[in-house]
Design a protein around this motif. Structure first.
Motif, mmCIF file in Angstrom:
data_model
loop_
_atom_site.group_PDB
_atom_site.id
_atom_site.type_symbol
_atom_site.label_atom_id
_atom_site.label_comp_id
_atom_site.label_asym_id
_atom_site.label_seq_id
_atom_site.Cartn_x
_atom_site.Cartn_y
_atom_site.Cartn_z
ATOM 1 N N THR A 1 9.652 34.717 -2.571
ATOM 2 C CA THR A 1 9.009 34.433 -3.993
ATOM 3 C C THR A 1 8.532 33.020 -4.135
ATOM 4 O O THR A 1 7.334 32.842 -4.560
ATOM 5 N N VAL A 2 9.276 31.941 -3.587
ATOM 6 C CA VAL A 2 8.718 30.718 -3.949
ATOM 7 C C VAL A 2 7.240 30.346 -3.128
ATOM 8 O O VAL A 2 6.358 29.904 -3.670
ATOM 9 N N PRO A 3 7.351 30.855 -1.655
ATOM 10 C CA PRO A 3 6.256 30.610 -0.942
ATOM 11 C C PRO A 3 5.012 31.277 -1.306
ATOM 12 O O PRO A 3 3.975 30.873 -1.419
ATOM 13 N N ALA A 4 5.251 32.543 -2.104
ATOM 14 C CA ALA A 4 4.175 33.328 -2.422
ATOM 15 C C ALA A 4 3.477 32.891 -3.839
ATOM 16 O O ALA A 4 2.355 32.592 -3.895
ATOM 17 N N ALA A 5 4.340 32.155 -4.581
ATOM 18 C CA ALA A 5 4.173 31.577 -5.947
ATOM 19 C C ALA A 5 3.274 30.327 -5.621
ATOM 20 O O ALA A 5 2.255 30.000 -6.275
ATOM 21 N N GLU A 6 3.753 29.446 -4.553
ATOM 22 C CA GLU A 6 3.211 28.249 -4.332
ATOM 23 C C GLU A 6 1.483 28.435 -3.663
ATOM 24 O O GLU A 6 0.593 27.908 -4.046
ATOM 25 N N HIS A 7 1.609 29.481 -2.893
ATOM 26 C CA HIS A 7 0.213 29.866 -2.311
ATOM 27 C C HIS A 7 -0.608 30.662 -3.311
ATOM 28 O O HIS A 7 -1.804 30.015 -3.411
ATOM 29 N N LEU A 8 -0.139 31.228 -4.538
ATOM 30 C CA LEU A 8 -1.068 31.740 -5.310
ATOM 31 C C LEU A 8 -1.246 30.757 -6.548
ATOM 32 O O LEU A 8 -1.976 31.300 -7.518
#
Length: 311
Positions: A190-197
């Motif tokens: 979730t954290v990597p996805a949120a950072e990317h988005l």
């Protein structure tokens, strides 16, 4: 408290958001007022609610306070929809009709014509995601919600939701997830996805459901969550969790602060986390939590905490 930007959006939140999950159950009107006044005096301005909290009483209590203690324009109100209770217990309904119906009810309870951030409380496989997201689109278009987000979405779920909303030019700005030194699953995807988005995270239960305060190191208080719901607290009181709690307590002693301050400061330092949700039951419990916003954990201590909690 300086406000933090929520992802890449224009919405700014206090680093500590005052949660209301216990209002109407463990927190009565008088104590809620004392907590709110102390929070506002410390510079806090963000409040977290949900249609389901306290069977609706939490939003009603917050609405009464906002009408009396502080101007609506001076605070940020976030609330969630999609979860309710029936005679059979917890009920999830992320349909367009269910979500928008709960939003209207929430606005009435909160005594406002809009919320600053409205989120889907949980993922559900029972309703097509496109239908769920159409409710968020409508909420923004109608002015009932300034920003929209989700809660408890995994990385791939968050990415899918954000992508679909982009097609209708409605940004998805937040994901509210559990994150603490005792629960780091969100960091895997979730954290990597949120950072990317460019999505900001709201961290709920940053104190590991109270375990990271050290209150369970030697006993289980009779009025505690572990005494009321031992099955829910069991994963936070096992041997692995106890080792993390001891490390946090040791770090706190060395820094001359409370364990709660260390645990909160660790969460606030994580990538994409815009705010941590706190839910004190008394104004006395609130005081040490507020101090966490000014704590910078030394790199060596932070690395040690990362290592002991990395499971």
């Amino acid at each position: 408290m300086r406000r933090s930007r929520l992802g890449r959006s224009g919405l700014h939140l206090s680093p500590l958001t005052l949660g209301t999950a216990g209002w109407g159950d463990q927190v009565d009107d008088d104590e809620a007022r004392r907590i709110t006044e102390a929070y506002l005096s410390a510079g806090g301005a963000s409040f977290s609610a949900a249609h389901a909290y306290g069977g609706g009483e939490a939003e009603q209590m917050l609405g009464r306070l906002l009408d009396d203690v502080v101007s609506r324009d001076e605070v940020v109100i976030t609330t969630k929809a999609g979860v309710g209770r029936t005679a059979g217990g917890r009920a999830v309904d992320t349909s367009r009709g269910g979500l928008l119906g709960q939003l209207d009810t929430s606005l009435s309870r909160l005594r406002t014509d809009h919320v600053d951030l409205w989120m889907v409380h949980t993922w559900s496989d029972d309703v097509p995601l496109e239908e769920t997201l159409s409710a968020l689109e409508h909420a923004v278009a109608s002015g009932k919600a300034r920003y929209v987000g989700v809660s408890n979405y995994l990385g791939w779920q968050l990415a899918r939701a954000a992508t679909l909303l982009q097609t209708v030019r409605v940004p998805l700005v937040a994901d509210e997830v559990e994150l603490s030194l005792l629960q780091r699953e969100a960091q895997h995807d979730t954290v990597p996805a949120a950072e990317h988005l460019g999505v900001g995270l709201l961290a709920w239960s940053p104190l590991g459901r109270g375990a990271l305060t050290g209150k369970y190191r030697h006993t289980v208080p009779a009025d505690s969550r572990a005494a009321r719901r031992p099955e829910a607290m069991a994963p936070y009181l096992d041997d692995t969790s106890r080792a993390v709690v001891e490390a946090v307590s040791t770090a706190a002693e060395g820094l001359g602060v409370t364990a709660a301050e260390v645990a909160l400061a660790w969460v606030l330092a994580q990538p994409t986390v815009a705010s941590a949700l706190i839910g004190p039951r008394t104004a006395t419990q609130l005081a040490p939590l507020l101090r966490a916003t000014g704590l910078q954990i030394p790199a060596q201590v932070r690395e040690a905490l990362d290592e002991v909690s990395d499971v």
